[in-house]
Design a protein around this motif. Sequence first.
Motif, short mmCIF file in Angstrom:
data_model
loop_
_atom_site.label_atom_id
_atom_site.label_comp_id
_atom_site.label_asym_id
_atom_site.label_seq_id
_atom_site.Cartn_x
_atom_site.Cartn_y
_atom_site.Cartn_z
N ALA A 357 0.81 -1.21 0.00
CA ALA A 357 0.00 0.00 0.00
C ALA A 357 0.85 1.27 0.00
O ALA A 357 0.42 2.30 -0.50
N ARG A 358 2.04 1.16 0.59
CA ARG A 358 2.86 2.37 0.65
C ARG A 358 3.86 2.43 -0.50
O ARG A 358 4.74 3.27 -0.52
N GLY A 359 3.73 1.47 -1.40
CA GLY A 359 4.62 1.48 -2.56
C GLY A 359 4.39 2.73 -3.38
O GLY A 359 3.55 3.55 -3.06
N ARG A 360 5.14 2.86 -4.48
CA ARG A 360 4.99 4.05 -5.31
C ARG A 360 3.61 4.04 -5.93
O ARG A 360 3.20 3.06 -6.52
N ILE A 361 2.89 5.12 -5.77
CA ILE A 361 1.53 5.15 -6.29
C ILE A 361 1.51 6.05 -7.52
O ILE A 361 1.54 5.58 -8.63
N HIS A 362 1.50 7.36 -7.30
CA HIS A 362 1.71 8.22 -8.47
C HIS A 362 2.46 9.45 -8.05
O HIS A 362 2.55 10.41 -8.75
N PRO A 363 3.07 9.39 -6.85
CA PRO A 363 3.45 10.66 -6.29
C PRO A 363 4.93 10.97 -6.37
O PRO A 363 5.57 10.67 -7.36
N VAL A 364 5.40 11.56 -5.28
CA VAL A 364 6.66 12.28 -5.23
C VAL A 364 7.81 11.56 -5.91
O VAL A 364 8.51 12.15 -6.73
N GLY A 365 8.01 10.26 -5.59
CA GLY A 365 9.12 9.52 -6.17
C GLY A 365 9.13 9.65 -7.68
O GLY A 365 10.14 10.04 -8.28
N GLU A 366 8.01 9.38 -8.29
CA GLU A 366 7.96 9.42 -9.74
C GLU A 366 8.03 10.84 -10.28
O GLU A 366 8.49 11.05 -11.40
N GLU A 367 7.59 11.78 -9.44
CA GLU A 367 7.73 13.16 -9.89
C GLU A 367 9.19 13.53 -9.99
O GLU A 367 9.63 14.14 -10.95
N ALA A 368 9.95 13.14 -8.95
CA ALA A 368 11.38 13.44 -8.93
C ALA A 368 12.02 12.76 -10.14
O ALA A 368 12.82 13.35 -10.86
N GLU A 369 11.62 11.50 -10.35
CA GLU A 369 12.15 10.75 -11.48
C GLU A 369 11.86 11.50 -12.78
O GLU A 369 12.72 11.65 -13.63
#
Length: 414
Positions: A357-369
């Motif tokens: 559930a706390r895996g990458r969803i659509h947020p910050v991590g992928e934004e940074a990427e």
Amino acid sequence: MRRCVLSLWILMWILGSAPQLQAQTREECQECHADPELTTETESGEEISLFVPDSVFDASVHADLECIDCHADIVELPHEDTLKAVDCGSCHEDEAEAVAKSVHGMELRARSPDAPACADCHGTHDILPMDNPASRISKANQPETCGRCHSDPDIIARNQIPMVAPVAIYEGSIHGRLTQEREDAATCSDCHRGHLILTPLNPASSIFKLEIPNTCGKCHEAIYEEYRISVHARALQQGAKDAPVCTDCHGEHDILRPENPESPTSGFRVPVEVCSPCHASERLAKKYGLTPARVTTYENSYHGLALRGGKATVANCGSCHGVHAILPSSDPRSPIHRDNLVETCGKCHPNPTENFARGRIHPVGEEAEARVIQMVRWIYVVLIAVVIGFMVLHNFIDFIAKAKRLRLAQHGHG
Ligand code: HEC
Ligand code: HEC
Ligand code: HEC
Ligand code: HEC
Ligand code: HEC
Ligand code: HEC
Ligand code: HEC
Ligand code: HEC
Ligand code: HEC
Ligand code: HEC
Ligand code: HEC
């Protein structure tokens, strides 16, 4: 209201009009006006009927009135050829006051031939209360009554009314279809009022942006209560004019059930048609400190890709965020708060673990990427520009040098 009107009328009757009433009773008028053949010509030469059928008048809400209660300028018989217009406001003061303040009242004062007087919406000798299905103002009949003008292209064009087909569009909506069968769905006056009708730009209007949740909330109480606590409602209260009210997501005259695939609120349309117009907007992102990448990162997520692939059961924005009580992740009541994610994902994924559930969803991590990819792309563009630039420059210098040498050689021969 009814009692007030009635007592006002009785008072007037006692105070003044009683002797006249005896002098000119309805029977006296009907000696001539019960004749179906009685007609006259208007100034433009058009023949109009002066027939007032007793059956119609007796069925109306005013059956107990005398003719001269309304045609009050008749003092003796035979009467003048031309009589004054009836003043309904002499008994219905509140209604007359509200109409006077409305857009229609402004047009009436300007003597516009298109403006509706009381009789245009209510009739004359056949007036019935709203709860009578045959009334012009019954829920089912209002679209036709208002539509006499608001479906008339000439009137709409002459008065530059922004909405060109309010009635036809309304009739296709869930409210429009239900008012033909049920008493509880929204007809014109539920959203616009019957008398104090104002433009959406007027803060006193029932359809002014800030007023819309109250207008819809009269009937959709439970949803209103959810919406009221949302980040959107609170932002609006604090002056964020861009935050959505009911009609930004649902439309106004064209509201459809969410299960109707034509509706913007039907699951697979929500990301593109409901949330993106605002959340993918660079302008709004800057203004409210949001990140527009929420939408792109969703679109590139497994859910987003599966949705575009036609899998409608996959999560759209509303599946994780809710739609009415949307709250930021920092709020413990929010479905996207850390502590609630297992439950939120669990609606569709059986027994998700905390990690899942706390895996990458659509947020910050992928934004940074996404930002790194963007940066790398820029570096490439600059590098390519520089390399090609140098090559062109080198070739150009080389060409000039060659040309010079050639000219020198030719000179030597000549
Ligand atoms: C003797 C017959 C007669 C009687 C009685 C009579 N009327 Fe008329 N009424 C007429 C005629 C004829 C006209 C058409 C006048 C014209 O247009 O030249 C008319 C016109 C009218 C009009 C339209 C006026 C307009 O400005 O176009 C109204 C309203 C009216 N009558 C109301 C009444 C009322 C109310 C009574 C009873 C108090 C009454 N009449 C009694 C014959 C009569
Ligand atoms: C509730 C108020 C009211 C009452 C009561 C009333 N009228 Fe009228 N009448 C009107 C209105 C409104 C008009 C439209 C013209 C206007 O605004 O003056 C009208 C118009 C008329 C006309 C012109 C033709 C037409 O139909 O437009 C006649 C004739 C007439 N009335 C006769 C009568 C007679 C006869 C009675 C009694 C049987 C009566 N009225 C009672 C409100 C009333
Ligand atoms: C002389 C006073 C008087 C005049 C003028 C008058 N009315 Fe009325 N009206 C009444 C009374 C009294 C009632 C209540 C009748 C009842 O409830 O049985 C009423 C009821 C109504 C109702 C139904 C309201 C309800 O709560 O059921 C409507 C609509 C209405 N009038 C519209 C008009 C219009 C439009 C005009 C002008 C064309 C007009 N009235 C002129 C006295 C008047
Ligand atoms: C643009 C159309 C329109 C005009 C103009 C208009 N009305 Fe109405 N009226 C309505 C509608 C729709 C309703 C029902 C909804 C409501 O009560 O607001 C209504 C309700 C009423 C009622 C209560 C009826 C009931 O059964 O509860 C009265 C009385 C009334 N109007 C009188 C008047 C009078 C008097 C005027 C002129 C001063 C007038 N109206 C002008 C559309 C109109
Ligand atoms: C007799 C014709 C007529 C009738 C009937 C009528 N209207 Fe209107 N309406 C107009 C005109 C003309 C205007 C334009 C006023 C202006 O120029 O601002 C208008 C304006 C409006 C506006 C504001 C539009 C704008 O410019 O922002 C709304 C909303 C509206 N009407 C709703 C209604 C409703 C609801 C009804 C029925 C209960 C109704 N009207 C009945 C003629 C009518
Ligand atoms: C569910 C609520 C609702 C119903 C029912 C409804 N309207 Fe509207 N209407 C609105 C809203 C909200 C707006 C404002 C749109 C905007 O901001 O441009 C509007 C706009 C309008 C306008 C144009 C005003 C303008 O300046 O843009 C007209 C005219 C109008 N409505 C007439 C009607 C008529 C006639 C009916 C009945 C057939 C009706 N409406 C039914 C909510 C409603
Ligand atoms: C007079 C009451 C009334 C008003 C005002 C009203 N509605 Fe409705 N609305 C209803 C009713 C009744 C239904 C049908 C509910 C049902 O059968 O599920 C409905 C249905 C809906 C639906 C479809 C619901 C579903 O479960 O499929 C939506 C969406 C909706 N309304 C939104 C709005 C919005 C937005 C507004 C304000 C612009 C509004 N309504 C104003 C009474 C109203
Ligand atoms: C941010 C966008 C948004 C806003 C603001 C919004 N809605 Fe909705 N609404 C939706 C979506 C999306 C759905 C479909 C949800 C679903 O499929 O379960 C929906 C569903 C509905 C439904 C039908 C389903 C149900 O839960 O009964 C009604 C009725 C409704 N909304 C009314 C309103 C009203 C009234 C307001 C204002 C107080 C409002 N909405 C504000 C997006 C919104
Ligand atoms: C009409 C524009 C508009 C629409 C449509 C809209 N929003 Fe918003 N949303 C905003 C604005 C503006 C804010 C910022 C409010 C503030 O000042 O905190 C916001 C805030 C949010 C926040 C909180 C963000 C944070 O960082 O605190 C979330 C979550 C959110 N919206 C989700 C959604 C979802 C999901 C949808 C679609 C169902 C949606 N919104 C539809 C304008 C919109
Ligand atoms: C699978 C679930 C899911 C879907 C689908 C989803 N989101 Fe999110 N969203 C989250 C979670 C969880 C967070 C908070 C954690 C984080 O920032 O990583 C979040 C954060 C946000 C935020 C910032 C809110 C805050 O308080 O940090 C916004 C705005 C947002 N999402 C908008 C959207 C929009 C718009 C869509 C559709 C295009 C969407 N989301 C689809 C789960 C989802
Ligand atoms: C509305 C239902 C729904 C919700 C809520 C939902 N998902 Fe999904 N999710 C799906 C469906 C359906 C698929 C399968 C997509 C496909 O077929 O490619 C999926 C696929 C996935 C996948 C791809 C791998 C796999 O298991 O198929 C991951 C990872 C995932 N979801 C994570 C999450 C997380 C984390 C949340 C909560 C923040 C969440 N989902 C919420 C419906 C949902």
